[in-house]
Design an enzyme around this catalytic site. Structure first.
Site, PDB file in Angstrom:
ATOM      1  N   GLY A   1       0.833  -1.203   0.000  1.00  8.73           N
ATOM      2  CA  GLY A   1       0.000   0.000   0.000  1.00  8.73           C
ATOM      3  C   GLY A   1       0.865   1.250   0.000  1.00  8.73           C
ATOM      4  O   GLY A   1       1.694   1.448   0.889  1.00  8.73           O
TER       5      GLY A   1
ATOM      6  N   ASP B   1      -6.010   3.121   7.675  1.00  6.59           N
ATOM      7  CA  ASP B   1      -7.444   2.802   7.587  1.00  6.59           C
ATOM      8  C   ASP B   1      -7.741   1.310   7.696  1.00  6.59           C
ATOM      9  O   ASP B   1      -8.877   0.906   7.916  1.00  6.59           O
ATOM     10  CB  ASP B   1      -8.008   3.297   6.250  1.00  6.59           C
TER      11      ASP B   1
ATOM     12  N   GLU C   1     -18.503  18.292   2.045  1.00  4.03           N
ATOM     13  CA  GLU C   1     -17.655  18.868   0.996  1.00  4.03           C
ATOM     14  C   GLU C   1     -18.252  18.618  -0.386  1.00  4.03           C
ATOM     15  O   GLU C   1     -18.281  19.510  -1.241  1.00  4.03           O
ATOM     16  CB  GLU C   1     -16.231  18.296   1.101  1.00  4.03           C
TER      17      GLU C   1
ATOM     18  N   GLY D   1      -0.067   5.824   4.913  1.00  2.44           N
ATOM     19  CA  GLY D   1       0.648   4.990   5.884  1.00  2.44           C
ATOM     20  C   GLY D   1       1.883   4.351   5.265  1.00  2.44           C
ATOM     21  O   GLY D   1       2.987   4.416   5.828  1.00  2.44           O
TER      22      GLY D   1
HETATM   23  C1  LIG Z   1     -13.080  11.259  -0.092  1.00  2.00           C
HETATM   24  C2  LIG Z   1     -12.154  11.212   1.087  1.00  2.00           C
HETATM   25  C3  LIG Z   1     -11.809  12.395   1.726  1.00  2.00           C
HETATM   26  C4  LIG Z   1     -10.946  12.368   2.815  1.00  2.00           C
HETATM   27  N1  LIG Z   1     -10.611  13.543   3.426  1.00  2.00           N
HETATM   28  C5  LIG Z   1      -9.724  13.529   4.436  1.00  2.00           C
HETATM   29  C6  LIG Z   1      -9.287  14.749   5.021  1.00  2.00           C
HETATM   30  O1  LIG Z   1      -9.729  15.839   4.634  1.00  2.00           O
HETATM   31  N2  LIG Z   1      -8.362  14.686   6.020  1.00  2.00           N
HETATM   32  C7  LIG Z   1      -7.864  13.488   6.464  1.00  2.00           C
HETATM   33  O2  LIG Z   1      -7.022  13.478   7.342  1.00  2.00           O
HETATM   34  N3  LIG Z   1      -8.256  12.334   5.933  1.00  2.00           N
HETATM   35  C8  LIG Z   1      -9.173  12.309   4.928  1.00  2.00           C
HETATM   36  N4  LIG Z   1      -9.574  11.131   4.373  1.00  2.00           N
HETATM   37  C9  LIG Z   1      -9.073   9.865   4.949  1.00  2.00           C
HETATM   38  C10 LIG Z   1      -7.671   9.566   4.480  1.00  2.00           C
HETATM   39  O3  LIG Z   1      -7.572   9.719   3.084  1.00  2.00           O
HETATM   40  C11 LIG Z   1      -7.324   8.150   4.886  1.00  2.00           C
HETATM   41  O4  LIG Z   1      -7.449   8.061   6.284  1.00  2.00           O
HETATM   42  C12 LIG Z   1      -5.921   7.767   4.463  1.00  2.00           C
HETATM   43  O5  LIG Z   1      -5.822   7.787   3.067  1.00  2.00           O
HETATM   44  C13 LIG Z   1      -5.555   6.393   5.010  1.00  2.00           C
HETATM   45  O6  LIG Z   1      -4.266   6.089   4.570  1.00  2.00           O
HETATM   46  P1  LIG Z   1      -3.843   4.559   4.362  1.00  2.00           P
HETATM   47  O7  LIG Z   1      -2.403   4.577   4.001  1.00  2.00           O
HETATM   48  O8  LIG Z   1      -4.292   3.746   5.503  1.00  2.00           O
HETATM   49  O9  LIG Z   1      -4.715   4.067   3.126  1.00  2.00           O
HETATM   50  P2  LIG Z   1      -4.877   4.675   1.608  1.00  2.00           P
HETATM   51  O10 LIG Z   1      -4.383   6.047   1.598  1.00  2.00           O
HETATM   52  O11 LIG Z   1      -6.255   4.360   1.281  1.00  2.00           O
HETATM   53  O12 LIG Z   1      -3.847   3.756   0.813  1.00  2.00           O
HETATM   54  C14 LIG Z   1      -4.025   2.393   0.636  1.00  2.00           C
HETATM   55  C15 LIG Z   1      -3.188   1.956  -0.557  1.00  2.00           C
HETATM   56  O13 LIG Z   1      -3.200   0.537  -0.609  1.00  2.00           O
HETATM   57  C16 LIG Z   1      -3.356   0.132  -1.952  1.00  2.00           C
HETATM   58  N5  LIG Z   1      -3.954  -1.207  -1.953  1.00  2.00           N
HETATM   59  C17 LIG Z   1      -5.183  -1.552  -1.543  1.00  2.00           C
HETATM   60  N6  LIG Z   1      -5.352  -2.862  -1.682  1.00  2.00           N
HETATM   61  C18 LIG Z   1      -4.209  -3.359  -2.181  1.00  2.00           C
HETATM   62  C19 LIG Z   1      -3.789  -4.654  -2.545  1.00  2.00           C
HETATM   63  N7  LIG Z   1      -4.567  -5.735  -2.389  1.00  2.00           N
HETATM   64  N8  LIG Z   1      -2.542  -4.803  -3.040  1.00  2.00           N
HETATM   65  C20 LIG Z   1      -1.717  -3.743  -3.200  1.00  2.00           C
HETATM   66  N9  LIG Z   1      -2.077  -2.487  -2.863  1.00  2.00           N
HETATM   67  C21 LIG Z   1      -3.309  -2.300  -2.359  1.00  2.00           C
HETATM   68  C22 LIG Z   1      -4.259   1.204  -2.554  1.00  2.00           C
HETATM   69  O14 LIG Z   1      -4.131   1.234  -3.969  1.00  2.00           O
HETATM   70  C23 LIG Z   1      -3.745   2.452  -1.875  1.00  2.00           C
HETATM   71  O15 LIG Z   1      -2.734   3.080  -2.618  1.00  2.00           O
HETATM   72  C24 LIG Z   1     -10.433  11.124   3.284  1.00  2.00           C
HETATM   73  C25 LIG Z   1     -10.779   9.942   2.637  1.00  2.00           C
HETATM   74  C26 LIG Z   1     -11.626   9.977   1.538  1.00  2.00           C
HETATM   75  C27 LIG Z   1     -11.990   8.692   0.832  1.00  2.00           C
END
Ligand SMILES: Cc1cc2nc3c(=O)[nH]c(=O)nc-3n(C[C@H](O)[C@H](O)[C@H](O)COP(=O)(O)OP(=O)(O)OC[C@H]3O[C@@H](n4cnc5c(N)ncnc54)[C@H](O)[C@@H]3O)c2cc1C
Length: 458
Positions: A22, A313, A184, A26
């Site tokens: 991912g 997440d 938003e 994170g």
């Molecule tokens: C519309 C929207 C608005 C938001 N606004 C805000 C905001 O204003 N402020 C804020 O703080 N947070 C906001 N968030 C929340 C924030 O974006 C998330 O909390 C954050 O992106 C989580 O980060 P992460 O690294 O856990 O996951 P993500 O950023 O979701 O990254 C996960 C990654 O894993 C990859 N992945 C998934 N499955 C697989 C797989 N099987 N194999 C390989 N790769 C995979 C995906 O392609 C992705 O690149 C928002 C979210 C959304 C959807």
């Protein structure tokens, strides 16, 4: 805290192999932390080739930004990092006993000493996956493009519709969920129809389109202080958004949405109501919460797996006040960093550290020059000052300089004259679908058109 079960590294042996799955907030933050350590080799795997800045997805969905402006190629981000390898692939399995991550249904496996799972979450339809067909969520670039096309196409159909009922349905947009994303989205849609599309049509007045925001609870932005919820609802009312409170959603179907109190006929439904755990959470083999997020230990490891971390997440963990940590970017970033640091500590046979979240506050923008914000320490802001803060913080969080500059320029341009020009409709038109029925891949991506043909709506 647990001590490492095995010391993996000393300077004379092989480097430590860390696989990060991912490249979201994170995963990137973990990789950035680990690249500082010469004895670590990182492989970062993502099923897309870009890091997506999700907080600005709603601006792509409403024609304000180009998809590429919020997506940065992962390879470019790590091109100067000698020990970080980027793999475009999808995690499909985990073999903990062999310390292997399985990609693309077994086409490739990656052996790790430590694994960081950072695959994010998914849109949740509260047990009604069938609603997704009619009410796209906002999680990926595809979702944002689909919503943009659906909304813009609806205005085009309304312009050509002779039947007033059909015109009304096309000129009604319903957003489900009164959290930050819903607020938003509703605000941006209201501005799109009132300021951007205005005067561009001859038969309809886009500014008369209804934008309805449906919230199941008694107030918007339930995670914010009450007075900011009131501000938000007042600002939305000024933009002409109809906000419905305490409306329990009962059904969504083709051209309608039904709540406990009414049926709304609309061709445009946007789902901003639920986020759940990753669909592959079960691979981790650990307990999950009701939303499907992996329950983890305080040092961010998966219970029972000494070499596997899970961040962002995808996981659930209680914060300082005993409440689960919110699904926001700062949690993912801070956890990615700590997971990397804990890996380094383990390689030195040091005890891991527990995660402690530093809450930097929350923000939601409602429209141009209007936002609400809770700062660290509880200070609240609204209106112009909160909006400026929102702009600055979002620009800072965009991970590459080029996109930061492009977004800043586009915002400035839009500010000067409501120019939201990213208004492409690339879906095939109905007669094209009729004449090329075998082009299934295009059809499935564009439900509104396909259905319109089936129902002979024009
Ligand atoms: C519309 C929207 C608005 C938001 N606004 C805000 C905001 O204003 N402020 C804020 O703080 N947070 C906001 N968030 C929340 C924030 O974006 C998330 O909390 C954050 O992106 C989580 O980060 P992460 O690294 O856990 O996951 P993500 O950023 O979701 O990254 C996960 C990654 O894993 C990859 N992945 C998934 N499955 C697989 C797989 N099987 N194999 C390989 N790769 C995979 C995906 O392609 C992705 O690149 C928002 C979210 C959304 C959807």
């Amino acid at each position: 805290m647990k001590l490492s079960v095995r010391k993996f590294w000393n300077s004379k042996t092989e480097p430590v192999r860390v696989v990060i799955v991912g490249a979201g907030f994170g995963g990137l933050s973990a990789a950035r932390q680990l690249e500082k350590h010469p004895h670590v080799e990182v492989t970062i795997v993502d099923r897309t080739n870009h890091h997506l800045f999700q907080p600005l997805l709603y601006q792509v969905a409403t024609g304000g930004l180009n998809p590429a402006e919020i997506a940065s190629p992962v390879r470019t981000l790590f091109k100067n990092s000698a020990r970080t390898t980027v793999v475009l692939g999808s995690l499909t399995g985990l073999e903990f006993d062999k310390r292997r991550a399985v990609l693309d249904n077994g086409r490739e496996t990656l052996t790790y000493d430590y694994l960081i799972l950072a695959m994010g979450g998914r849109t949740s339809y509260f047990g009604h996956p069938e609603w997704e067909r009619y009410a796209p969520g906002l999680k990926t670039l595809e979702d944002a493009n689909r919503i943009r096309e659906q909304v813009l196409l609806s205005f085009e159909k309304a312009e050509r519709a002779r039947d007033p009922e059909s015109r009304r349905r096309h000129m009604t947009v319903a957003v489900v969920g009164g959290g930050p994303t819903g607020v938003e989205m509703a605000g941006a849609l209201a501005e799109l129809r009132r300021h951007v599309l205005r005067r561009e049509f001859k038969n309809i007045k886009p500014e008369d389109a209804r934008v309805i925001l449906i919230e199941g609870g008694p107030r918007l932005l339930s995670g914010f202080p009450e007075k900011l919820s009131e501000k938000a609802s007042k600002e939305l009312a000024e933009l002409g958004v109809e906000v419905l409170y305490n409306e329990r959603l009962e059904d969504i179907g083709d051209g309608f949405l039904r709540t406990s109190r009414r049926t709304i006929e609309t061709e445009n439904i946007v789902w901003a109501a639920g986020v759940g755990g990753h669909p592959l959470s079960h691979l981790v083999g650990s307990e999950t919460d009701r939303a499907g997020r992996v329950k983890i230990d305080h040092d961010l490891r998966v219970p029972g797996q000494d070499c596997v971390f899970c961040v962002g997440d995808m996981m659930t963990l209680d914060g300082a006040k005993g409440k689960p940590l919110p699904g926001v970017a700062p949690v993912a970033i801070q956890q990615g960093k700590l997971a990397a640091k804990n890996i380094i500590r383990l390689t030195k046979s040091k005890a891991t550290r527990s995660f402690s979240y530093f809450d930097k506050g929350s923000m939601a923008t409602i429209g141009r020059s209007s936002a609400v914000a809770v700062m660290p320490g509880g200070l609240t802001l609204s209106g112009w000052t909160a909006w400026l803060g929102w702009l600055a913080i979002h620009l800072t969080f965009i991970v590459d300089l080029q996109n930061r500059i492009l977004v800043m320029m586009r915002w400035a341009w839009a500010y000067l004259g409501w120019r939201w020009n990213v208004r492409l409709i690339t879906a095939p038109l109905e007669h094209e679908i009729e004449t090329v029925p075998s082009d299934k891949s295009r059809l499935t991506n564009h439900r509104p058109l396909a259905l319109a043909v089936a129902k002979n709506k024009f």
